[in-house]
Write a protein that holds these residues in place. Structure first.
Motif, PDB file in Angstrom:
ATOM      1  N   ILE A  75      -1.486  13.418  -0.100  1.00 63.26           N
ATOM      2  CA  ILE A  75      -1.586  14.077  -1.351  1.00 63.26           C
ATOM      3  C   ILE A  75      -0.490  15.008  -1.602  1.00 63.26           C
ATOM      4  N   PHE A  76      -0.248  15.926  -0.675  1.00 63.11           N
ATOM      5  CA  PHE A  76       0.779  16.825  -0.689  1.00 63.11           C
ATOM      6  C   PHE A  76       2.053  16.048  -1.302  1.00 63.11           C
ATOM      7  N   HIS A  77       2.438  15.032  -0.421  1.00 61.11           N
ATOM      8  CA  HIS A  77       3.624  14.057  -1.015  1.00 61.11           C
ATOM      9  C   HIS A  77       3.407  13.630  -2.480  1.00 61.11           C
ATOM     10  N   LEU A  78       2.358  13.064  -2.642  1.00 59.55           N
ATOM     11  CA  LEU A  78       2.203  12.742  -4.056  1.00 59.55           C
ATOM     12  C   LEU A  78       2.320  13.782  -5.297  1.00 59.55           C
ATOM     13  N   GLU A  79       2.033  15.141  -4.845  1.00 55.51           N
ATOM     14  CA  GLU A  79       2.083  15.887  -5.707  1.00 55.51           C
ATOM     15  C   GLU A  79       3.591  16.412  -5.981  1.00 55.51           C
ATOM     16  N   MET A  80       4.366  16.449  -4.737  1.00 59.24           N
ATOM     17  CA  MET A  80       5.535  16.663  -4.916  1.00 59.24           C
ATOM     18  C   MET A  80       6.532  15.489  -5.636  1.00 59.24           C
ATOM     19  N   TRP A  81       5.945  14.325  -5.340  1.00 65.84           N
ATOM     20  CA  TRP A  81       6.775  13.126  -5.982  1.00 65.84           C
ATOM     21  C   TRP A  81       6.367  13.237  -7.493  1.00 65.84           C
ATOM     22  N   ILE A  82       5.168  13.588  -7.924  1.00 66.29           N
ATOM     23  CA  ILE A  82       5.186  13.567  -9.457  1.00 66.29           C
ATOM     24  C   ILE A  82       6.174  14.620  -9.984  1.00 66.29           C
ATOM     25  N   CYS A  83       6.628  15.513  -9.318  1.00 63.75           N
ATOM     26  CA  CYS A  83       7.491  16.403  -9.919  1.00 63.75           C
ATOM     27  C   CYS A  83       8.965  16.000  -9.705  1.00 63.75           C
ATOM     28  N   VAL A  84       9.199  15.550  -8.648  1.00 66.61           N
ATOM     29  CA  VAL A  84      10.363  14.969  -8.368  1.00 66.61           C
ATOM     30  C   VAL A  84      10.694  13.673  -9.272  1.00 66.61           C
ATOM     31  N   HIS A  85       9.775  12.813  -9.382  1.00 67.04           N
ATOM     32  CA  HIS A  85      10.177  11.687 -10.300  1.00 67.04           C
ATOM     33  C   HIS A  85      10.077  12.427 -11.835  1.00 67.04           C
ATOM     34  N   GLY A  86       9.530  13.258 -12.161  1.00 66.82           N
ATOM     35  CA  GLY A  86       9.528  13.873 -13.542  1.00 66.82           C
ATOM     36  C   GLY A  86      11.037  14.154 -13.868  1.00 66.82           C
ATOM     37  N   ILE A  87      11.578  14.895 -13.009  1.00 67.87           N
ATOM     38  CA  ILE A  87      12.922  15.425 -12.933  1.00 67.87           C
ATOM     39  C   ILE A  87      13.789  14.408 -13.076  1.00 67.87           C
ATOM     40  N   ALA A  88      13.645  13.448 -12.132  1.00 66.93           N
ATOM     41  CA  ALA A  88      14.659  12.254 -12.048  1.00 66.93           C
ATOM     42  C   ALA A  88      14.460  11.596 -13.440  1.00 66.93           C
ATOM     43  N   GLU A 135      -3.685  13.157   7.632  1.00 65.66           N
ATOM     44  CA  GLU A 135      -2.809  12.097   7.152  1.00 65.66           C
ATOM     45  C   GLU A 135      -3.152  12.129   5.642  1.00 65.66           C
ATOM     46  N   GLU A 136      -4.510  12.423   5.350  1.00 61.79           N
ATOM     47  CA  GLU A 136      -4.671  12.401   3.815  1.00 61.79           C
ATOM     48  C   GLU A 136      -4.028  13.466   3.149  1.00 61.79           C
ATOM     49  N   SER A 137      -4.318  14.669   3.709  1.00 72.87           N
ATOM     50  CA  SER A 137      -3.553  15.893   3.171  1.00 72.87           C
ATOM     51  C   SER A 137      -2.090  15.696   2.851  1.00 72.87           C
ATOM     52  N   ALA A 138      -1.431  15.187   3.877  1.00 69.39           N
ATOM     53  CA  ALA A 138       0.049  15.103   3.778  1.00 69.39           C
ATOM     54  C   ALA A 138       0.365  14.006   2.905  1.00 69.39           C
ATOM     55  N   SER A 191       0.610  -1.112  -0.133  1.00 68.34           N
ATOM     56  CA  SER A 191       0.083   0.175   0.062  1.00 68.34           C
ATOM     57  C   SER A 191       0.748   1.370   0.010  1.00 68.34           C
ATOM     58  N   GLU A 192       1.652   1.324   0.887  1.00 73.74           N
ATOM     59  CA  GLU A 192       2.691   2.566   0.897  1.00 73.74           C
ATOM     60  C   GLU A 192       3.967   2.269   1.371  1.00 73.74           C
ATOM     61  N   SER A 193       5.207   2.375   0.924  1.00 77.01           N
ATOM     62  CA  SER A 193       6.412   1.980   1.541  1.00 77.01           C
ATOM     63  C   SER A 193       6.632   2.626   2.850  1.00 77.01           C
ATOM     64  N   ALA A 194       7.638   2.218   3.789  1.00 75.39           N
ATOM     65  CA  ALA A 194       8.056   2.793   4.804  1.00 75.39           C
ATOM     66  C   ALA A 194       8.465   4.126   4.508  1.00 75.39           C
ATOM     67  N   GLU A 195       9.198   4.497   3.434  1.00 76.68           N
ATOM     68  CA  GLU A 195       9.778   5.687   3.240  1.00 76.68           C
ATOM     69  C   GLU A 195       8.701   6.708   2.923  1.00 76.68           C
ATOM     70  N   THR A 196       7.656   6.259   2.181  1.00 73.62           N
ATOM     71  CA  THR A 196       6.366   7.166   1.876  1.00 73.62           C
ATOM     72  C   THR A 196       5.746   7.612   3.499  1.00 73.62           C
ATOM     73  N   GLN A 197       5.614   6.640   4.118  1.00 70.98           N
ATOM     74  CA  GLN A 197       4.942   6.961   5.427  1.00 70.98           C
ATOM     75  C   GLN A 197       5.592   7.959   6.368  1.00 70.98           C
ATOM     76  N   MET A 198       6.966   7.624   6.278  1.00 66.69           N
ATOM     77  CA  MET A 198       8.262   8.714   7.075  1.00 66.69           C
ATOM     78  C   MET A 198       7.668   9.991   6.337  1.00 66.69           C
ATOM     79  N   LEU A 199       7.690  10.101   5.155  1.00 63.43           N
ATOM     80  CA  LEU A 199       7.796  11.353   4.556  1.00 63.43           C
ATOM     81  C   LEU A 199       6.509  12.255   4.607  1.00 63.43           C
ATOM     82  N   THR A 200       5.433  11.222   4.625  1.00 67.81           N
ATOM     83  CA  THR A 200       4.121  12.049   4.858  1.00 67.81           C
ATOM     84  C   THR A 200       3.997  12.458   6.339  1.00 67.81           C
ATOM     85  N   GLY A 201       4.484  11.433   7.283  1.00 68.54           N
ATOM     86  CA  GLY A 201       4.560  11.973   8.656  1.00 68.54           C
ATOM     87  C   GLY A 201       5.389  13.216   8.848  1.00 68.54           C
TER      88      GLY A 201
END
Length: 192
Positions: free
Chosen positions: A140-153, A135-138, A115-125
């Motif tokens: 979604i916030f992380h997913l929005e950031m990750w889309i940009c980060v993954h795109g650049i990477a 929890e839900e806002s964190a 469902s979610e990695s330990a890394e994702t749980q740590m970052l959303t925390g």
């Protein structure tokens, strides 16, 4: 009695990881691993049931390198911890493009997804605690950031672009600050 293998599982995995780093996981064949070790292809099958088993071990070894990169960047103190994780992800893509492709750009349709990695749980925390988000806002916030980060990477790993760290850092900060303001404003509106 078959002869004792002169290599350990770890040595074989390291040889396969080295091949992957240079040429991609597709280059990992019994013959290529044997050649990497100055041996025959039989060396693989003395300690592994199949090439699939060896490839799974290569994925675990690549993930260990990635996790070490994340911990190292977060401990270095160059960036706040949340940003450091994103910069490490991008840095891993730039410096280890084949391992990045293996970990984050492979077909996973046949894999069971957690469902979610330990890394994702740590970052959303981190986001939840530092900004008082739900929890839900964190998440979604992380997913929005990750889309940009993954795109650049991804663009760096595929050599689609070549940006310097200053530009990448600025973009990451701008996106984070914009999202933070939006989520804090939403949080304030919900409280009133």
């Amino acid at each position: 009695m078959p002869p004792k293998c002169r290599f350990t599982r770890e040595q074989i995995v390291q040889a396969a990881l080295n091949l992957t780093r240079r040429e991609g996981i597709g280059a990992v064949t019994a013959r290529a691993v044997g050649a990497e070790l100055n041996s025959s292809s039989k060396v693989v099958f003395g300690l592994f049931e199949s090439m699939e088993e060896l490839q799974r071990e290569v994925i675990h070894a690549a993930d260990a390198r990635y996790q070490a990169r994340i911990r190292q960047e977060m401990a270095a103190g160059r960036y706040p911890p949340y940003k450091a994780s994103g910069m490490a992800y991008i840095g891993f893509a730039k410096e280890e493009p084949e391992l990045f492709r293996l970990l984050f750009m492979r077909d996973r349709t046949r894999e069971t997804q957690a469902s979610e990695s330990a890394e994702t749980q740590m970052l959303t925390g981190m986001l939840r605690d530092s900004m008082g988000l739900s929890e839900e806002s964190a998440r979604i916030f992380h997913l929005e950031m990750w889309i940009c980060v993954h795109g650049i990477a991804t663009m760096l790993a595929t050599q689609y672009l070549e940006w310097d760290w200053e530009i990448i850092s600025r973009m990451m900060s701008d996106l984070y600050d914009g999202l933070r303001r939006r989520y804090q404003e939403e949080n304030r509106n919900e409280c009133h």
